[in-house]
Design a protein around this motif. Structure first.
Motif, short mmCIF file in Angstrom:
data_model
loop_
_atom_site.label_atom_id
_atom_site.label_comp_id
_atom_site.label_asym_id
_atom_site.label_seq_id
_atom_site.Cartn_x
_atom_site.Cartn_y
_atom_site.Cartn_z
N TYR A 276 0.94 -1.21 0.23
CA TYR A 276 0.21 0.06 0.14
C TYR A 276 0.85 1.07 -0.06
O TYR A 276 2.36 1.16 0.55
N ASP A 277 0.17 2.22 -0.20
CA ASP A 277 0.73 3.84 -0.65
C ASP A 277 0.68 4.13 1.17
O ASP A 277 0.26 4.26 1.58
N ASN A 278 1.79 5.35 1.17
CA ASN A 278 2.22 5.23 2.72
C ASN A 278 0.92 6.92 3.44
O ASN A 278 0.98 7.24 4.20
N THR A 279 -0.33 6.77 2.05
CA THR A 279 -1.40 8.24 2.38
C THR A 279 -2.54 6.24 3.14
O THR A 279 -3.38 7.41 4.40
N GLU A 280 -2.89 4.95 3.28
CA GLU A 280 -3.32 4.48 3.99
C GLU A 280 -2.05 3.45 5.11
O GLU A 280 -2.63 3.36 5.85
N LYS A 281 -0.68 3.39 4.83
CA LYS A 281 0.01 3.20 5.99
C LYS A 281 1.35 3.66 5.97
O LYS A 281 2.16 3.96 5.05
N SER A 282 1.43 4.74 7.06
CA SER A 282 2.33 5.78 6.93
C SER A 282 3.12 5.40 7.30
O SER A 282 4.15 6.03 7.04
N ASN A 283 4.09 3.82 7.88
CA ASN A 283 5.17 4.05 8.01
C ASN A 283 5.88 3.26 7.03
O ASN A 283 6.67 2.36 7.38
N VAL A 284 4.98 2.82 5.64
CA VAL A 284 5.83 1.47 4.89
C VAL A 284 7.13 2.09 4.06
O VAL A 284 7.43 3.87 3.95
N ASN A 285 7.89 1.75 4.54
CA ASN A 285 9.61 1.73 3.34
C ASN A 285 9.93 0.71 2.95
O ASN A 285 10.86 0.16 2.94
N TYR A 286 9.32 0.25 1.69
CA TYR A 286 9.71 -0.75 0.87
C TYR A 286 11.14 -1.29 0.31
O TYR A 286 11.46 -1.53 0.16
N GLN A 287 12.04 -0.07 0.11
CA GLN A 287 12.99 -0.18 0.02
C GLN A 287 13.73 -0.44 1.25
O GLN A 287 15.02 -1.28 1.19
N LYS A 288 13.90 0.30 1.76
CA LYS A 288 14.41 -0.46 3.52
C LYS A 288 14.05 -1.88 4.06
O LYS A 288 14.80 -2.81 4.05
N TRP A 289 12.74 -2.60 3.29
CA TRP A 289 12.19 -3.26 3.48
C TRP A 289 13.37 -4.31 2.79
O TRP A 289 13.60 -5.77 2.85
N ALA A 290 13.34 -4.10 1.34
CA ALA A 290 13.87 -4.79 0.22
C ALA A 290 15.73 -4.86 0.35
O ALA A 290 16.12 -6.10 -0.39
N ASP A 291 16.22 -3.64 0.91
CA ASP A 291 17.63 -3.67 1.00
C ASP A 291 18.22 -4.92 2.00
O ASP A 291 19.07 -5.34 1.94
N ALA A 292 17.24 -5.69 2.39
CA ALA A 292 17.51 -6.69 4.09
C ALA A 292 17.29 -7.40 3.50
O ALA A 292 17.85 -8.69 4.32
N LYS A 293 16.93 -7.75 2.29
CA LYS A 293 17.11 -9.20 2.14
C LYS A 293 17.89 -9.44 0.65
O LYS A 293 18.21 -9.04 0.16
N ASN A 294 18.05 -10.56 0.21
CA ASN A 294 19.01 -11.29 -0.48
C ASN A 294 18.20 -12.37 -1.69
O ASN A 294 17.50 -13.21 -0.95
N PHE A 295 17.95 -11.79 -2.60
CA PHE A 295 16.42 -12.44 -3.71
C PHE A 295 17.45 -12.87 -4.81
O PHE A 295 19.27 -12.54 -5.28
N SER A 296 16.86 -14.28 -5.25
CA SER A 296 17.91 -15.16 -6.59
C SER A 296 16.49 -15.55 -7.33
O SER A 296 15.20 -15.27 -7.13
N LEU A 297 16.87 -15.40 -8.62
CA LEU A 297 16.41 -17.13 -9.70
C LEU A 297 15.71 -17.81 -9.11
O LEU A 297 15.83 -18.55 -7.93
N GLY A 298 14.25 -17.83 -9.33
CA GLY A 298 13.28 -18.47 -8.75
C GLY A 298 12.62 -18.38 -7.45
O GLY A 298 11.68 -19.28 -6.63
N ASP A 299 13.02 -17.67 -6.60
CA ASP A 299 12.44 -16.82 -5.68
C ASP A 299 10.98 -15.99 -5.40
O ASP A 299 10.55 -15.71 -6.94
N PHE A 300 9.75 -15.96 -5.12
CA PHE A 300 9.06 -15.02 -4.94
C PHE A 300 8.67 -14.15 -4.42
O PHE A 300 9.05 -14.38 -2.88
N LEU A 301 8.08 -12.73 -4.99
CA LEU A 301 7.86 -11.95 -4.02
C LEU A 301 6.36 -11.73 -4.02
O LEU A 301 5.27 -12.08 -5.21
N ILE A 302 5.42 -11.44 -2.62
CA ILE A 302 4.13 -11.60 -2.82
C ILE A 302 3.22 -10.68 -2.21
O ILE A 302 4.06 -9.83 -1.00
N PHE A 303 2.58 -10.49 -2.82
CA PHE A 303 2.27 -8.88 -2.93
C PHE A 303 0.98 -9.20 -2.30
O PHE A 303 0.11 -9.51 -2.75
#
Length: 228
Positions: free
Chosen positions: A40-67
């Protein structure tokens, strides 16, 4: 006495080798975008920071992102930095941009949806929601990730055409360098926390090898104990 002093080094080597082998047997991962906050955007969830969330992960081929989101927000994936920067896919090419879930802002009957997105190409890829003329994207609903090769794609996610892999470091500003986004015809959604069935045979083989390795270590341990 000499062989006794060398025993700790031998067991250290065996232990490190075992950890390396066990690590190769890990299943592909599912990552829930934003964790409990959802997509969601931060007008609905004011504390979202998706880049910070992503920077803490290691992604590889074959993984899934669940939205986890609703029908008032979209899920757009692109390899085109300009498309990402503009928060707008209207002029994007089908070869470098895919709309996994299109929103309908005019529909007042908002429904919750879960959108699984497989990571099929190496390199940098971008995600955003472009609705309301890019307002959702500009209000925090966007992030970029780097996808490493890892174990490579499982058979269930390979394209029948066996496309060439994307370059590891695509030129962000060069549209022609972006690899095509093609979803395999036998694409299956992930199940559970780790979609282990994607490469079940390989995981079973690796696990079997690990078990054999553990047994070998136990035999060696018993042997060296007799020498003490």
């Amino acid at each position: 006495m000499e062989h006794r002093r060398s025993l700790p080094l031998i067991f250290l080597f065996l232990f490190i080798s075992l950890l390396s082998l066990l690590g190769s047997a890990q299943a592909y991962k599912n990552y829930t975008v934003g964790d409990s906050l959802g997509w969601y955007d931060n007008t609905e969830k004011s504390n979202v920071n998706y880049q910070k969330w992503a920077d803490a992960k290691n992604f590889s081929l074959g993984d899934f992102l669940i939205f986890n989101t609703d029908t008032n927000h979209s899920v757009v994936q692109t390899y085109n930095f300009t498309t990402y920067k503009l928060c707008d896919y209207d002029d994007a090419l089908d070869s470098d941009t895919k709309i996994w879930s299109a929103a309908d802002p005019s529909n007042t009957a908002t429904v919750a949806v879960t959108v699984p997105v497989p990571l099929l190409k190496e390199g940098t890829t971008y995600f955003f929601s472009s609705d309301y003329d890019g307002d959702q994207c500009n209000n925090g609903q966007h992030f970029k990730i780097y996808v490493s090769h890892g174990k490579g794609l499982p058979d269930s996610l390979k394209s029948p055409s066996e496309q060439a892999p994307a370059p590891n470091s695509p030129d962000y500003n060069n549209d022609e360098s972006a690899p095509d986004i093609v979803v395999p015809s036998n694409f299956n959604n992930p199940q559970g926390g780790d979609h282990k069935n994607d490469d079940d045979d390989n995981v079973k083989k690796a696990s079997g090898s690990a078990s054999l390795y553990v047994n070998s270590i136990m035999v060696l341990f018993a042997y060296f104990c007799e020498l003490l």
